[in-house]
Design a protein around this motif. Structure first.
Motif, short mmCIF file in Angstrom:
data_model
loop_
_atom_site.label_atom_id
_atom_site.label_comp_id
_atom_site.label_asym_id
_atom_site.label_seq_id
_atom_site.Cartn_x
_atom_site.Cartn_y
_atom_site.Cartn_z
N LEU A 64 11.32 -7.59 0.57
CA LEU A 64 10.05 -7.01 0.17
C LEU A 64 9.09 -6.83 1.35
O LEU A 64 7.98 -6.33 1.17
CB LEU A 64 9.39 -7.86 -0.91
CG LEU A 64 9.88 -7.59 -2.34
CD1 LEU A 64 9.28 -8.58 -3.31
CD2 LEU A 64 9.57 -6.17 -2.76
N ASN A 65 9.51 -7.20 2.54
CA ASN A 65 8.78 -6.85 3.76
C ASN A 65 9.42 -5.57 4.31
O ASN A 65 10.46 -5.62 4.98
CB ASN A 65 8.88 -7.98 4.78
CG ASN A 65 8.13 -9.22 4.33
OD1 ASN A 65 6.90 -9.22 4.22
ND2 ASN A 65 8.87 -10.29 4.05
N TYR A 66 8.83 -4.44 3.98
CA TYR A 66 9.45 -3.18 4.40
C TYR A 66 8.39 -2.11 4.61
O TYR A 66 7.24 -2.21 4.15
CB TYR A 66 10.47 -2.70 3.37
CG TYR A 66 9.89 -2.23 2.05
CD1 TYR A 66 9.42 -0.93 1.88
CD2 TYR A 66 9.84 -3.08 0.94
CE1 TYR A 66 8.91 -0.50 0.69
CE2 TYR A 66 9.34 -2.65 -0.27
CZ TYR A 66 8.87 -1.35 -0.39
OH TYR A 66 8.36 -0.93 -1.59
N THR A 67 8.79 -1.07 5.33
CA THR A 67 8.00 0.14 5.50
C THR A 67 8.87 1.33 5.09
O THR A 67 10.01 1.45 5.54
CB THR A 67 7.54 0.32 6.95
OG1 THR A 67 6.72 -0.79 7.33
CG2 THR A 67 6.74 1.61 7.12
N TRP A 122 13.34 4.18 6.28
CA TRP A 122 12.79 2.86 5.97
C TRP A 122 13.20 1.84 7.03
O TRP A 122 14.21 2.00 7.72
CB TRP A 122 13.25 2.39 4.60
CG TRP A 122 14.74 2.33 4.42
CD1 TRP A 122 15.61 1.36 4.85
CD2 TRP A 122 15.56 3.33 3.81
NE1 TRP A 122 16.89 1.67 4.54
CE2 TRP A 122 16.89 2.88 3.89
CE3 TRP A 122 15.29 4.56 3.20
CZ2 TRP A 122 17.95 3.62 3.38
CZ3 TRP A 122 16.35 5.28 2.68
CH2 TRP A 122 17.66 4.81 2.77
N VAL A 123 12.39 0.83 7.13
CA VAL A 123 12.66 -0.32 8.00
C VAL A 123 12.29 -1.56 7.22
O VAL A 123 11.20 -1.65 6.64
CB VAL A 123 11.83 -0.27 9.30
CG1 VAL A 123 12.07 -1.51 10.13
CG2 VAL A 123 12.16 0.98 10.11
N THR A 124 13.20 -2.52 7.15
CA THR A 124 12.93 -3.78 6.46
C THR A 124 13.28 -4.93 7.38
O THR A 124 14.15 -4.80 8.25
CB THR A 124 13.73 -3.88 5.15
OG1 THR A 124 13.53 -5.17 4.59
CG2 THR A 124 15.22 -3.67 5.38
N SER A 125 12.62 -6.06 7.19
CA SER A 125 12.84 -7.22 8.06
C SER A 125 13.97 -8.10 7.54
O SER A 125 14.20 -9.18 8.08
CB SER A 125 11.56 -8.04 8.17
OG SER A 125 11.14 -8.49 6.90
N ALA A 126 14.67 -7.66 6.48
CA ALA A 126 15.76 -8.48 5.95
C ALA A 126 16.87 -8.63 6.98
O ALA A 126 17.18 -7.71 7.73
CB ALA A 126 16.31 -7.84 4.68
N LYS A 127 17.49 -9.81 7.00
CA LYS A 127 18.58 -10.05 7.92
C LYS A 127 19.82 -9.28 7.48
O LYS A 127 19.97 -8.89 6.35
CB LYS A 127 18.90 -11.54 7.97
CG LYS A 127 17.88 -12.38 8.70
CD LYS A 127 18.32 -13.84 8.74
CE LYS A 127 17.33 -14.68 9.52
NZ LYS A 127 17.75 -16.11 9.55
N ALA A 135 0.85 -1.19 0.00
CA ALA A 135 0.00 0.00 0.00
C ALA A 135 0.88 1.23 0.00
O ALA A 135 1.95 1.26 0.61
CB ALA A 135 -0.93 0.00 1.22
N ASP A 136 0.42 2.25 -0.70
CA ASP A 136 1.13 3.53 -0.79
C ASP A 136 0.11 4.62 -0.49
O ASP A 136 -0.82 4.85 -1.27
CB ASP A 136 1.73 3.70 -2.19
CG ASP A 136 2.74 4.82 -2.26
OD1 ASP A 136 2.78 5.65 -1.33
OD2 ASP A 136 3.51 4.87 -3.23
N THR A 175 3.95 0.55 2.57
CA THR A 175 4.19 -0.73 3.25
C THR A 175 4.16 -1.84 2.23
O THR A 175 3.39 -1.80 1.25
CB THR A 175 3.15 -0.99 4.35
OG1 THR A 175 1.84 -1.00 3.75
CG2 THR A 175 3.21 0.08 5.42
N SER A 176 4.99 -2.85 2.44
CA SER A 176 5.05 -3.99 1.53
C SER A 176 5.22 -5.27 2.33
O SER A 176 6.05 -5.32 3.26
CB SER A 176 6.21 -3.83 0.54
OG SER A 176 6.35 -4.97 -0.28
#
Length: 940
Positions: free
Chosen positions: A592-595, A629-634, A517-518, A552-553
């Motif tokens: 691709l899990n990011y804000t 930005w914040v992403t859940s990538a390790k 969503a944007d 958000t993605s």
């Protein structure tokens, strides 16, 4: 018999003599005040004794003609709706050509004490030509009427009719993105009523234009230069959609149509799948990050296929609007629905690069078949209220929805397994079912106020949200093929079909969820001051904008394998097989899990004045950008999950418009612009595309692209609809973003980077001419661009014989830039019979489709010529029938690598279809067939 022939001969001689003695009456009907030609006015010719009377309608150039008129005294009279009648008496001599032009006066102009105000038809061709002529910037406009009678159903396809614009097509052959003057989609933006809208794309900023049905707009404008009051991130240009507004009187319009795709008309059937049970959210998102998925979380609906024979497409549209009796309140509501079925047949070669020679190497050949259903819905409403002459407000809201169901069957034959002879080898069949729903909602509350005699103010409060949801993309992988039968000497004597098996060692099923969503919250405030300095009226404008964007993605990819250790046969019914979940946790750590948050504050100062025939408009715009930005990538926190960025830009612009005459302009403009990187490009991640040869790498150090842009254009509008536009342009681009391979430690990554400078320049010509009932429209654009980027060369070291590589610089055009593009349309309009028709051809020259990281391995799209036809016939005062036919020539899309195909060790024993030794390496061919639409239109 001789008498009969002699009599006929004499009659013919008399007729010829009579025709030679007869005369011709011709002329043009114009508006007395504006001097504009009037199309469709009724002109009547009658003699003095009232025994001779003829009537015609003026053509597209306002002209009329009467031929073979006997000598005598005559009266010619012109009539037109809302105009006073005008007539002239004259004498016509034998064989004479008399030119009688009539200037008729609007009825409203004779009213001295009663002031009548109204709006011109915003959707007319004349309004679009007027906007092009009077605009402060370089632009092209396409009217609602031109769109209505064109062969196009979506805004994306309409853009290709504009000079300097080509389109990038989706899998179904329909246009999806606009390329303006050779500048790829990343360099352009999309506006609705002058306000930028967010994108449903999960990685990028650009908006897919196929989400907009063509029949909800009053006008489409293509901006090719910017003024300070416009947002500055449009190096290529912008697409502005002016949605329908409330008309001055009650207006109702409706249309309905049915259509058929040519690919399903003869031999192919449409393949549908069950998407009703697809979950909107992945198991991880629904149940929490620590959830362990089980087999009950996955539906087989995507693998339950149904065959539909000759599916019929449907199109519906409706709008109603008007104003109150006192004209203070206006309202309009419009809706559009399109349900279309398209099919595509594809052959595709998966390629690699030979490590010895850096030559293209074929890995496999894939046969693909697409069945695509698109449900496109557009809703638009607008309300406005005029309190008085000084104050008015309006509210508009629009909602666009594109739901696409795409089935793809792919048969992948391996070319490098050393198979024996033709027709044998391993074949992987992949069934993929994808449902994607894209939505864009936008609402704008706008006010205009006159604060003092020379001071005005306007403001806007805008909320917009774009979403894309791909619930449970289902992929099924089957392995089969044919095995060679050999005789005792090892010679092939036949082949046997292998059973269809699930791969027992890898994933048999994949289920992918993607949702993003944007959301934009934007405010605008502008002040306009119009003093008089000396004898010159000057307009000063200042204003500002603030936008708070939140994107958000979410992404999850689950793999399922066979349950048990035995191989299972696929008989076409997935319910007969058993599976277990292989990746139970989803894709929590996928980038691709990011804000992503972005805040833009902008302000501008602008001036405009006219001295003599020269109008000058200039000023400067300031834009401040803050991103985090914040992403859940390790990964390391300093380079991985959290980041921020900020920068500011000062963007000057200057526009000159010199009136060479009442109908001629010469424009010179300069503007500075930027292009911000894509969201996903900035996020520092590793991975992101498991099918790629190299892992993707995010680049938080990416700079925005900047450009200085110059335009010079000559404009000539000789008649109401005729025009000639000729111009040149030049763009000096700094820090363009391109993709390349980079080395980090012992790994190679594919990443976006800034590569020096690039240039883009060209020439445009746009010509429209109407003669009576016929019209001719043509445009041509030449574009040339250059960018230099590093490319990798693979080779075997002649000394050590080991594989190695080096880097070389290569200069090439920008991706998506065609050197030559053009349009040619033949038009016919008969106001008496009510027939509108056009035959429209589009030429798009060769362009780079995919930039390769390897030297001389870029994938090029071949040049194409497409031909479309449309026609509308009026059958009553309110009803008309229409037809649209797309892709009459069945033009395919073809890709190639511009290097000669060579026999390699892997293909020496193979007859590789579509490849010819010494010719360019063939990569892909998509065939779409024709699309037919027949409809009924109603207007009140």
């Amino acid at each position: 018999m001789k008498k009969l022939l002699l009599t006929l001969f004499n009659v013919i001689l008399c007729l010829v003599a009579l025709a030679q003695n007869n005369g011709t009456v011709r002329g043009i009907v114009t508006d007395k005040d504006s001097k504009e030609t009037l199309i469709g006015a009724t002109v009547t010719l009658k003699n003095e004794k009232k025994t001779f009377k003829l009537a015609v309608s003026t053509g597209l150039d306002g002209s009329y003609v009467f031929k073979n008129v006997p000598a005598g005294k005559y009266e010619v009279e012109a009539k037109f709706v809302a105009y006073k009648d005008e007539d002239k008496d004259f004498d016509l001599k034998a064989g004479e050509t008399k030119i009688i032009s009539l200037q008729i006066e609007s009825k409203s102009s004779s009213l001295d004490e009663v002031k009548i105000s109204g709006k011109s038809d915003e959707g007319s061709d004349y309004k679009s030509r007027s906007i092009e002529r009077k605009s402060d910037q370089v632009l092209n406009a396409v009217s609602a009427r031109a769109i209505e009678i064109s062969p196009d159903l979506t805004i994306a396809n309409v853009t290709q009719r504009v000079s300097g614009v080509s389109i990038e097509r989706s899998n179904n052959g329909e246009g999806q993105y606009a390329i303006i003057r050779g500048m790829d989609k990343r360099y352009n933006y999309t506006l609705v009523n002058g306000v930028k809208i967010p994108s449903p794309d999960n990685k990028n900023r650009y908006v897919p234009l196929d989400i907009f049905p063509a029949d909800i707009v009053d006008r489409m404008e293509v901006y090719k230069s910017l003024t300070p009051n416009l947002e500055g991130d449009a190096i290529g240009g912008g697409i502005n959609l002016v949605l329908k507004d409330a008309p001055d009187r009650l207006t109702i319009r409706a249309n309905a149509a049915v259509g058929l795709a040519g690919t399903f008309a003869v031999k192919n059937n449409f393949t549908a799948f069950d998407h009703a049970g697809s979950a909107g959210l992945s198991p991880r998102i629904s149940n929490g990050s620590n959830y362990t998925a089980n087999i009950s979380d996955f539906s087989n609906g995507g693998f339950n296929y149904q065959t539909r024979h000759t599916p019929v497409s449907t199109v519906f549209g409706f709008s109603i609007g008007g104003r109150s009796a006192n004209k203070k309140f206006g309202a309009l509501a419009a809706a559009s629905y399109q349900n279309t079925f398209r099919g595509t047949s594809t052959i595709f070669y998966d390629t690699d690069v030979d490590r010895d020679t850096n030559e293209p190497a074929l890995k496999s050949v894939q046969s693909r078949r697409y069945s695509i259903q698109q449900e496109r819905t557009g809703l638009h409403t607008r309300l406005d209220y005029k309190f008085n002459k000084e104050n008015k407000i309006d509210l508009y809201a629009s909602y666009m929805n594109l739901a696409q169901n795409e089935f793809r069957f792919q048969s992948d034959t391996t070319l490098n397994l050393g198979r024996v002879g033709v027709g044998t080898g391993r074949v992987t069949n992949t069934y993929r079912s994808t449902r994607t729903v894209q939505q864009i909602f936008s609402a704008n509350l706008h006010g205009e106020h006159k604060l003092a005699d020379k001071l005005e103010m306007n403001w806007s409060a805008v909320y917009a949200k774009a979403t894309a949801n791909q619930p449970n993309q289902a992929i099924l992988t089957i392995v089969t093929g044919r095995t060679a039968i050999l005789d005792a000497a090892g010679n092939k004597i036949g082949s046997a079909q292998n059973p269809a098996l699930f791969n027992s060692t890898g994933a048999a099923q994949s289920h992918i969820w993607a949702k993003n969503a944007d959301e934009d919250k934007t405010g605008f405030l502008n002040f306009i001051y119009k003093p008089k300095i000396g004898d010159t009226k000057v307009e000063f404008s200042v204003g500002g904008m603030y936008r708070d964007k939140r994107r958000t993605s979410n992404y999850d990819d689950y793999s399922l394998k066979l349950s048990g250790s035995t191989t299972q046969v696929y008989d076409g019914n997935i319910n007969n097989n058993t599976f277990m979940v292989q990746t139970v946790g989803g894709s929590l750590n996928d980038p691709l899990n990011y804000t992503f948050n972005e805040k833009i504050a902008a302000g501008y100062a602008q001036f405009k004045f006219t001295l003599g025939k020269l109008q000058t408009l200039g000023g400067v715009r300031y834009e401040n950008t803050r991103q985090d930005w914040v992403t859940s990538a390790k990964g390391d926190q300093t380079v991985g999950a959290i980041g921020s960025n900020k920068y500011a830009d000062l963007l000057p612009s200057l526009n000159f418009k010199y009136a060479l005459g009442d109908k001629q302009n010469l424009r010179l403009s300069y503007y500075s612009a930027i292009s911000r990187p894509g969201f996903y490009e900035l996020i520092p991640h590793t991975g992101g595309n498991p099918d790629a040869d190299y892992q993707e790498l995010g680049n938080p150090k990416l700079k925005r692209i900047t450009s200085d842009n110059y335009d010079l254009r000559y404009e000539f509008f000789p008649k109401q609809l005729d025009q000639l536009l000729v111009g040149v342009f030049y763009k000096d681009i700094k820090n363009p973003i391109e993709y390349a391979l980079v080395n980090q430690a012992t790994s190679i990554f594919y990443t976006a980077g800034n590569f020096g400078n690039a240039s883009n320049y060209g020439f445009e010509m746009d010509f429209t001419k109407y003669i009576s009932k016929f019209g001719f429209r043509a445009n041509y654009t030449f574009t040339d661009s250059k960018i230099t980027t590093p490319k990798t060369v693979l080779y075997r070291d002649p000394v050590t014989t080991s594989y190695t590589q080096r880097t070389e610089e290569q200069t090439r055009p920008l991706q998506g830039q065609s050197k030559h593009i053009g349009n040619l349309s033949l038009l016919f309009k008969n106001a008496v019979s009510g027939l509108d028709a056009q035959l429209a051809a589009v030429y798009t020259g060769a362009r780079i489709y995919t930039v390769s990281p390897f030297l001389d391995n870029d994938v090029w799209q071949k040049g194409t010529v497409t031909l479309d036809l449309s026609a509308e016939q009026k059958i009553t005062k309110s009803f008309s029938v229409y037809i649209k036919i797309n892709n009459l020539l069945n033009t395919p899309s073809e890709l190639e690598i511009r290097r000669p195909y060579k026999i390699t060790t892997a293909t020496v024993n193979q007859d590789v279809a579509s490849q010819t030794i010494g010719e360019n390496v063939f990569i892909r061919k998509d065939e779409y067939q024709q699309f037919y639409l027949l409809g009924l239109r109603y207007k009140l």
